[in-house]
Write a protein that holds these residues in place. Structure first.
Motif, short mmCIF file in Angstrom:
data_model
loop_
_atom_site.label_atom_id
_atom_site.label_comp_id
_atom_site.label_asym_id
_atom_site.label_seq_id
_atom_site.Cartn_x
_atom_site.Cartn_y
_atom_site.Cartn_z
N ALA A 166 0.85 -0.66 0.19
CA ALA A 166 -0.05 0.08 -0.04
C ALA A 166 0.97 1.25 -0.26
O ALA A 166 2.00 1.15 0.27
N GLN A 167 0.08 2.28 -0.24
CA GLN A 167 0.49 3.54 -0.75
C GLN A 167 1.93 4.09 0.28
O GLN A 167 2.63 4.35 1.30
N ARG A 168 1.08 3.84 2.05
CA ARG A 168 1.86 4.17 3.39
C ARG A 168 2.48 3.27 3.61
O ARG A 168 3.11 3.32 4.76
N ASP A 169 2.68 2.21 2.99
CA ASP A 169 3.77 0.83 3.88
C ASP A 169 4.90 1.58 3.36
O ASP A 169 5.63 2.34 2.36
N ILE A 170 5.93 1.10 4.40
CA ILE A 170 7.66 1.73 4.02
C ILE A 170 9.11 0.39 3.48
O ILE A 170 8.27 -1.05 3.58
N VAL A 171 9.34 0.93 2.63
CA VAL A 171 10.49 0.48 1.45
C VAL A 171 11.48 0.86 2.15
O VAL A 171 11.74 1.81 1.85
N PHE A 172 12.28 -0.39 2.51
CA PHE A 172 13.58 -0.15 2.89
C PHE A 172 14.79 -0.36 2.04
O PHE A 172 14.88 -2.11 2.30
N SER A 173 15.53 -0.11 1.55
CA SER A 173 16.38 -0.98 0.67
C SER A 173 18.11 0.21 1.28
O SER A 173 18.77 0.35 1.70
N SER A 174 19.03 -1.15 -0.39
CA SER A 174 20.18 -1.05 0.43
C SER A 174 21.16 -0.74 -0.77
O SER A 174 20.00 0.36 -1.62
N HIS A 175 22.83 -1.29 -0.96
CA HIS A 175 23.41 -0.06 -1.80
C HIS A 175 22.48 -0.29 -3.53
O HIS A 175 22.34 0.86 -4.29
N ARG A 176 21.96 -1.27 -3.26
CA ARG A 176 21.38 -1.84 -4.56
C ARG A 176 19.82 -1.71 -4.86
O ARG A 176 19.28 -2.76 -5.10
N CYS A 177 19.54 -0.40 -4.85
CA CYS A 177 18.25 0.05 -4.47
C CYS A 177 17.91 0.68 -5.63
O CYS A 177 16.45 0.79 -6.32
N HIS A 178 18.27 0.91 -7.39
CA HIS A 178 17.61 1.48 -8.14
C HIS A 178 15.99 0.61 -8.28
O HIS A 178 15.96 1.18 -8.92
N GLY A 179 16.31 -0.25 -8.21
CA GLY A 179 15.55 -1.57 -9.07
C GLY A 179 14.14 -1.34 -7.80
O GLY A 179 12.90 -1.31 -8.15
N HIS A 180 14.06 -1.56 -6.95
CA HIS A 180 12.95 -1.24 -5.58
C HIS A 180 12.62 0.38 -5.84
O HIS A 180 11.29 0.61 -5.88
N PHE A 181 13.01 1.18 -5.77
CA PHE A 181 12.57 2.65 -5.85
C PHE A 181 11.45 2.50 -7.50
O PHE A 181 10.49 3.57 -6.93
N LEU A 182 12.75 2.48 -8.19
CA LEU A 182 11.35 2.31 -9.56
C LEU A 182 10.09 1.67 -9.87
O LEU A 182 9.34 1.95 -10.14
N ALA A 183 10.14 0.60 -8.98
CA ALA A 183 9.00 -0.59 -8.89
C ALA A 183 8.17 0.48 -7.68
O ALA A 183 6.72 0.39 -8.27
#
Length: 335
Positions: free
Chosen positions: A69-86
């Motif tokens: 959902a929109q208000r869920d939190i996503v935390f990524s690491s140094h390899r984060c471009h894919g997570h951010f763009l998704a």
């Protein structure tokens, strides 16, 4: 708890199978074309800082994040471009950040390893993201928002003690967090069998965390697999650990790669984009390919036109709701 409408903000209806395929493929091809382009820009000296690409692992990000959902939190690491763009699709803002521009995600001062945008965060400190994400998940639970956190980590992160402290407290305090271990089989130049002893699943199970695993590069399969897992974390308000056995087709960072060429080629035969593309109509796939290339080139053009940071463009500002990009932050035209 989120309403059904809120839970679907980043997720297409389960009955719309063709729509799901198109969405998943569109996101994956955007990630792939973006990263291919930034490798060219890095070689040309147009980026600031280092870069770690996600090429070959795109199905993981889209298969999981589309359930949040929109208000869920996503935390990524140094390899984060894919997570951010998704999560956001904001290729323009990410490109500006990598180019060190004042209108980037954090004013051009963080690069991909230090993103803070809406409910998406990244940090390059190995293992440091895990307790931070756990604390954020616990805060959401204490506030009764119904939001959950998802944290992506690599197999190499399992060597960090902070990870196990986070597992312990997440289980003890029932934090609603999904721990995702993306086992791409190599920690920089060290194969996983030489740096991870025992079972990855047992690491979560030792702390009473439900744990599972899947070996797949199929975006649709991953999407189907993670739907019940995300729902369980949300409903039970308990942590879950899931290992995704995947493969990184690109080097660890920039150009460092000590893996056998035949191993890479073997995994290339099973990579996610052609697999899903083959299930789309040819004209649909071509349209999505063209749209991704156009969006990336628009992002490059726009980012090049943006100013570099100065004393008057500090990049982020504090607000009553937290931190947000600077007021001069503008978005490039989207396809």
């Amino acid at each position: 708890m989120p309403t059904p409408e809120e839970a679907q903000l980043n997720s297409p209806p389960c009955s719309d199978k063709d729509g799901i395929r198109e969405r998943l493929y569109a996101q994956m091809v955007l990630i792939r074309r973006f990263e291919e382009r930034i490798l060219e820009l890095f070689a040309a000296g147009e980026l600031f800082g280092t870069t770690h690409c996600y090429i070959g692992q795109e199905a993981n990000a889209v298969g999981i994040i589309n359930h949040l959902a929109q208000r869920d939190i996503v935390f990524s690491s140094h390899r984060c471009h894919g997570h951010f763009l998704a999560r956001t699709g904001k290729a323009d803002l990410l490109m500006a950040e990598l180019m060190g521009r004042a209108t980037g995600l954090v004013g051009g001062r963080g690069g991909s390893q230090h993103i803070c945008y809406e409910n998406f965060y990244s940090n390059g400190v190995q293992g440091g993201i895990v307790p931070t994400a756990t604390g954020m998940a616990l805060a959401e639970k204490m506030q009764g928002t119904g939001a959950i956190a998802t944290v992506f980590m690599g197999d190499g992160t399992l060597g960090e003690g902070l990870v196990y402290e986070a597992f312990n407290l997440a289980s003890l305090w029932s934090a609603p967090i999904l721990f995702v271990i993306e086992n791409n089989r190599w920690s920089q130049s060290t194969p996983v069998e030489k740096q991870v002893a025992g079972s990855m699943l047992a690491r979560g199970q030792a702390f009473g965390i439900d744990s599972g695993e899947i070996e797949s590069t199929d975006a649709e399969e991953l999407y189907k697999h993670f739907g019940p897992i995300v729902n369980k974390v949300r409903q039970e308000q308990r942590p879950h650990l899931e290992v995704v056995h995947t493969y990184r087709l690109c080097h660890h960072s920039k150009s460092d790669d000590m893996r056998p060429a035949e191993e890479i080629e073997r995994h290339r035969q099973n990579e996610p984009l052609p697999k899903l593309r083959s299930r789309l109509k040819q004209e649909v796939a071509k349209r999505l390919d063209d749209e991704a290339r156009t969006q990336v080139e628009q992002a490059v053009t726009w980012a090049r036109q943006q100013p570099f940071p100065s004393a008057s463009t500090l990049g982020i500002r504090a607000t009553a709701d937290g931190f947000s990009p600077a007021e001069n932050h503008k978005t490039a035209p989207q396809v």
